[in-house]
Design a protein around this motif. Structure first.
Motif, PDB file in Angstrom:
ATOM      1  N   LEU A 187       0.825  -1.209   0.000  1.00 27.44           N
ATOM      2  CA  LEU A 187       0.000   0.000   0.000  1.00 27.44           C
ATOM      3  C   LEU A 187       0.861   1.261   0.000  1.00 27.44           C
ATOM      4  O   LEU A 187       0.511   2.261  -0.635  1.00 27.44           O
ATOM      5  N   SER A 188       1.977   1.218   0.724  1.00 22.94           N
ATOM      6  CA  SER A 188       2.854   2.391   0.771  1.00 22.94           C
ATOM      7  C   SER A 188       3.469   2.688  -0.595  1.00 22.94           C
ATOM      8  O   SER A 188       3.813   3.844  -0.884  1.00 22.94           O
ATOM      9  N   TYR A 197       0.472   4.317  -2.748  1.00 21.02           N
ATOM     10  CA  TYR A 197      -0.022   5.618  -2.292  1.00 21.02           C
ATOM     11  C   TYR A 197       0.645   6.760  -3.074  1.00 21.02           C
ATOM     12  O   TYR A 197       1.866   6.835  -3.188  1.00 21.02           O
ATOM     13  N   SER A 198      -0.196   7.640  -3.621  1.00 21.38           N
ATOM     14  CA  SER A 198       0.231   8.827  -4.379  1.00 21.38           C
ATOM     15  C   SER A 198       1.026   8.473  -5.634  1.00 21.38           C
ATOM     16  O   SER A 198       1.827   9.283  -6.109  1.00 21.38           O
ATOM     17  N   GLU A 234     -11.094   2.145  -3.429  1.00 23.70           N
ATOM     18  CA  GLU A 234      -9.933   2.316  -2.560  1.00 23.70           C
ATOM     19  C   GLU A 234      -8.634   2.305  -3.356  1.00 23.70           C
ATOM     20  O   GLU A 234      -7.727   3.106  -3.094  1.00 23.70           O
ATOM     21  N   CYS A 237      -8.290   5.619  -5.155  1.00 21.64           N
ATOM     22  CA  CYS A 237      -8.027   6.705  -4.216  1.00 21.64           C
ATOM     23  C   CYS A 237      -6.602   6.660  -3.687  1.00 21.64           C
ATOM     24  O   CYS A 237      -5.960   7.700  -3.513  1.00 21.64           O
ATOM     25  N   LEU A 238      -6.092   5.462  -3.419  1.00 20.99           N
ATOM     26  CA  LEU A 238      -4.720   5.341  -2.948  1.00 20.99           C
ATOM     27  C   LEU A 238      -3.735   5.863  -3.981  1.00 20.99           C
ATOM     28  O   LEU A 238      -2.762   6.538  -3.649  1.00 20.99           O
ATOM     29  N   PRO A 290      -6.303   8.573   1.249  1.00 17.96           N
ATOM     30  CA  PRO A 290      -6.418   7.356   2.055  1.00 17.96           C
ATOM     31  C   PRO A 290      -7.852   7.117   2.517  1.00 17.96           C
ATOM     32  O   PRO A 290      -8.536   8.036   2.982  1.00 17.96           O
ATOM     33  N   LYS A 336      -9.287   5.061   5.242  1.00 18.18           N
ATOM     34  CA  LYS A 336      -8.804   4.312   6.400  1.00 18.18           C
ATOM     35  C   LYS A 336      -9.802   3.260   6.871  1.00 18.18           C
ATOM     36  O   LYS A 336      -9.434   2.160   7.251  1.00 18.18           O
TER      37      LYS A 336
END
Length: 293
Positions: A35-36, A39-40, A276, A279-280, A285, A287
């Motif tokens: 996920l990290s 992200y973005s 999700e 969006c990530l 995020p 959550k």
């Protein structure tokens, strides 16, 4: 076919229809990304800008972002070129200045990065295609806004969001006199007033604090209803008005609130999982998700 049969077939198809396939992003070796890492992924961040821009240009941009100096043309053109290269490396062909006018919807106009340069020679006209995205195109857009009640210009707030096919440049929509004509300008203005008040309060409570700026970290909560597309197609009032005008309440709905924090149906989980993931990639995020009352 009667209305009852249409509704029955829609319910059966919604319950037994094909499941949506969610393709998670993978690394070069085929293993799924964490996920990290996702992200973005589709956001042009400050870290990317710091790597791509010369240090003096990036330093000038940071001063402008903090309100200490105006953004000069050289810095704007350098940032625009970097954004253009970053977007086209991801197979993006168009850019758009995206804003939220006071019409209850969003607005955008897509322009291509491609420009045609004409030159005239003794043999005739020659047209050369070039990839071009200038600082003025990045900072401000002035489309035909005759359908909006303002006829005013669009001023850019920031450029950071990208989809897989279009570069989205976030902006505000204001009048020549600075009046807010969209939903975002009022939010930014109220947030600025709140931050200034908090800074004054903190410095009064802590005389040695010397606080100059504070940041808001409050997240958002969004509730929504999901309607199956087959059932949606059977409701003209829902399609036209956005709400139900014909019908009646179900015999059992929110009296006992027993579905609060309850099991989420699989068809909804597929939709939320797809949302999700998108969006990530856009740096948003999600959550927590759960059933509401």
């Amino acid at each position: 076919m009667s209305a009852y049969e249409l509704c029955k077939n829609a319910l059966v198809k919604a319950a037994t229809g094909e499941k949506r396939e969610i393709e998670y992003l993978r690394k070069a070796d085929g293993s799924p990304k964490y996920l990290s890492e996702i992200y973005s992924e589709n956001v042009f961040t400050l870290k990317m800008m710091a790597k791509a821009l010369p240090k003096p240009i990036f330093s000038s941009f940071l001063k402008q972002q903090r309100g200490r100096q105006n953004l000069d043309k050289m810095t704007a053109d350098s940032i625009a070129h970097t954004v253009c290269v970053w977007a086209m490396d991801r197979r993006v062909m168009h850019y758009t200045h995206w804003f939220q006018p006071q019409t209850g919807a969003t607005a955008e106009k897509h322009d291509m990065f491609l420009s045609l340069l004409s030159s005239f020679t003794p043999g005739g006209e020659e047209v050369t295609p070039i990839d071009q995205f200038s600082g003025s195109q990045l900072l401000q857009s002035e489309p035909d806004a005759s359908s909006f009640p303002s006829h005013r210009m669009h001023t850019t707030f920031e450029c950071e969001l990208s989809s897989m096919s279009i570069l989205y440049i976030l902006l505000v929509f204001i009048s020549y006199n600075g009046d807010a004509l969209d939903k975002k300008t009022g939010l930014l203005q109220s947030n600025e007033v709140l931050l200034c008040t908090v800074v004054e309060l903190v410095n009064l409570l802590e005389l040695d604090a010397h606080v100059e700026h504070v940041y808001t970290t409050l997240g958002t909560e969004q509730e929504f209803f999901l309607v199956d597309c087959m059932m949606y197609a059977l409701q003209p009032d829902l399609k036209i008005m956005g709400c139900m005008l014909v019908g009646q309440l179900p015999p059992w709905h929110q009296q006992l609130e027993d579905h609060y924090f309850g099991h989420i149906p699989s068809c909804m989980m597929y939709m939320i999982s797809e949302l999700e993931l998108e969006c990530l990639c856009l740096g948003i995020p999600i959550k927590t998700h759960h059933n509401e009352v």
